[in-house]
Each structure stands twice: as C-alpha cells, then as structure tokens.
Write a protein that holds these residues in place. Structure first.
Motif, PDB file in Angstrom:
ATOM      1  N   TRP A 188      11.331  -3.137  -2.692  1.00 56.99           N
ATOM      2  CA  TRP A 188      11.001  -4.555  -2.863  1.00 56.99           C
ATOM      3  C   TRP A 188      11.673  -5.089  -4.129  1.00 56.99           C
ATOM      4  N   THR A 204       2.711  -8.374  -5.360  1.00 57.61           N
ATOM      5  CA  THR A 204       3.254  -8.825  -4.080  1.00 57.61           C
ATOM      6  C   THR A 204       4.742  -9.088  -4.267  1.00 57.61           C
ATOM      7  N   LEU A 208       6.867 -12.963   0.080  1.00 58.01           N
ATOM      8  CA  LEU A 208       5.583 -12.904   0.783  1.00 58.01           C
ATOM      9  C   LEU A 208       4.526 -13.822   0.170  1.00 58.01           C
ATOM     10  N   GLU A 211       2.969 -16.716   2.192  1.00 61.39           N
ATOM     11  CA  GLU A 211       2.281 -16.153   3.358  1.00 61.39           C
ATOM     12  C   GLU A 211       0.956 -15.504   2.972  1.00 61.39           C
ATOM     13  N   LYS A 212       0.893 -14.906   1.781  1.00 62.11           N
ATOM     14  CA  LYS A 212      -0.298 -14.165   1.349  1.00 62.11           C
ATOM     15  C   LYS A 212      -1.276 -15.021   0.543  1.00 62.11           C
TER      16      LYS A 212
END
Length: 252
Positions: A188, A204, A208, A211-212
């Motif tokens: 990542w 995170t 993302l 979205e999270k």
C-alpha cells in the motif's frame, strides 16, 4: 349660348412640416448627446466606493487588485460579469459575484474553496490547504479545525490525492481528524495514519479513505478508543489498559 367656366382656386400652400420636424429632431439629438457627454464627464459616472466580503484566505487588497477597479474608475465599464471573472482567477476563489448600485457603489462577494486540512511551513507557520489543492497562509490565532498534514514534503502528488479524498468526507468526520501522516508499505504505497481528536488511530489508504468514511464514523461512535485498520480487511483493536492515551491521543 355661352358657358361659364368656373374659376379654379389655387390650393393654399401646405406648411413645411417635414423640415420643421427634422430641425426639431436634430435639436433633441444634440441635446441628448450634450447631456451624455456631461454625464460621463461628471462624478456620477465614476466609482465612488468598492467593498469586499466573503474572503477568509484571500485578503481584500488581493481581491481588489484582481478586480482592477477602484474609486474614480468608470462605473459602467467593465461590466459586473467581467469583474467577477477577473476575481475568479485567484487560486482560493471558487466563485465571485459583483453588484453595482448607482451611483458609484460596487460590491464584490467571493466564495472560497473550503479548507480541508492545514500544513506547516519550514519556519512553523500554518497554512490552510483548500479543497482545490491551493495553500494559503493564515493567522497564528486562527482556529485549526481540520487535520494537520505532517511529513508530506516531497510527496506532492500523493498529498494532492489526499486533499481530494478529504474534500469528499463529511464535515463532522473531517473536523475530528487531528493529524494525517504518510505510512507507505510495499503493498500500500498510499497508506496513511490518521490520529483523531477522539483518541483513535486509523490506518487506511488514500484510495480507500472516502469509501471507508462510514466505517470510521461507526467505530468512533460505538467503540472505545483504539486502532482501526481499514485496508483489505477491516479490523478494530482497543488500546491496552496500560497503554493510556498513548500516541493516538494527539489532538494537534
């Protein structure tokens, strides 16, 4: 028998109305032109006052400079729309509206891009990072109600992607974020670490984050402070009792 021939009367000459109308029209036109010349040379046709509102990250002098108008300039030119377009070229300005009120008053109202984060310069000054990526200096007494981005030097492209993601978060969640740091890994490269004012630590990725957002909010609202990991799988782990507030309690 001799017939009498009636005597024909000569028609009375018609008044020369057309010539009179033309002369009168020319006089009116000359009078109107004279009034127009006098008006546009008078103070009534000039700007007497320019006011500005709505600027938080852009000072009044910068807005007036971009507008290009001031007291003594013609009131009717440039148009309000043209002045607004000039002001919208400023990097912090999302929209601008100009209202002209006769005689001589011009008001400029700006709508700026919202701040989604704050940064720190090398000398420790605070800058507001706006949703379009622009950075603007702010006063030392300003309220820092958005996350501070730390250690992003040399990561400008990643930082812009983060700013875009932050601009899509709900306001209440964004205001709870205290700090955001890059935390890349091989799997990542856009991984980040977020510290919240409610004493959570969130791991995170920039890709993302939007979205999270609902998951982050749900955990913060229902769980004790701890570490939230939101990558391929979502995981929450409360802090150990002897850990105290720890690093995650940073509130910027």
């Amino acid at each position: 028998m001799t017939e009498r021939i009636p005597v024909l009367k000569e028609p009375a000459p018609k008044p020369k109305r057309k010539a009179g109308k033309r002369l009168l029209g020319a006089i009116y036109l000359l009078f109107i032109v004279l009034l127009a010349v006098l008006f546009f040379r008078s103070e009534l046709s000039k700007i007497s006052d320019v006011t500005v509102s709505g600027g938080r990250f852009t000072d009044e002098g910068e807005i007036l400079g971009a507008a290009g108008v001031g007291p003594g300039d013609p009131f009717f030119w440039p148009t309000a729309e043209a002045i607004a377009e000039r002001v919208k070229r400023l990097d912090a300005v999302a929209d601008a509206a100009v209202r002209k009120t006769f005689p001589g008053r011009v008001h400029i109202e700006v709508t700026e891009y919202p701040a989604v984060a704050y940064g720190l310069t090398e000398d420790g000054a605070i800058t507001a990072i706006l949703s379009n990526g622009a950075e603007r200096p702010i006063g030392a007494d300003s309220v820092v109600d958005r996350p501070v981005l730390r250690d992003w030097n040399g990561r400008e492209a990643d930082k812009l992607r983060l700013v875009d993601a932050l601009s899509r978060l709900p306001d209440d969640l964004l205001s709870d974020f205290s700090e955001i740091l890059p935390y890349p890994s091989e799997a990542w490269p856009d991984r980040i670490r977020i510290y919240t004012r409610t004493r959570f630590e969130v791991v995170t990725a920039v890709s993302l984050l939007a979205e999270k957002a609902d998951t982050i909010r749900a955990v913060i609202e229902t769980q004790e402070p701890g570490i939230i990991t939101l990558l391929l799988a979502d995981r929450y782990m409360p802090y150990a009792k002897d850990e105290g507030s720890g690093e995650a309690a940073r509130d910027g």
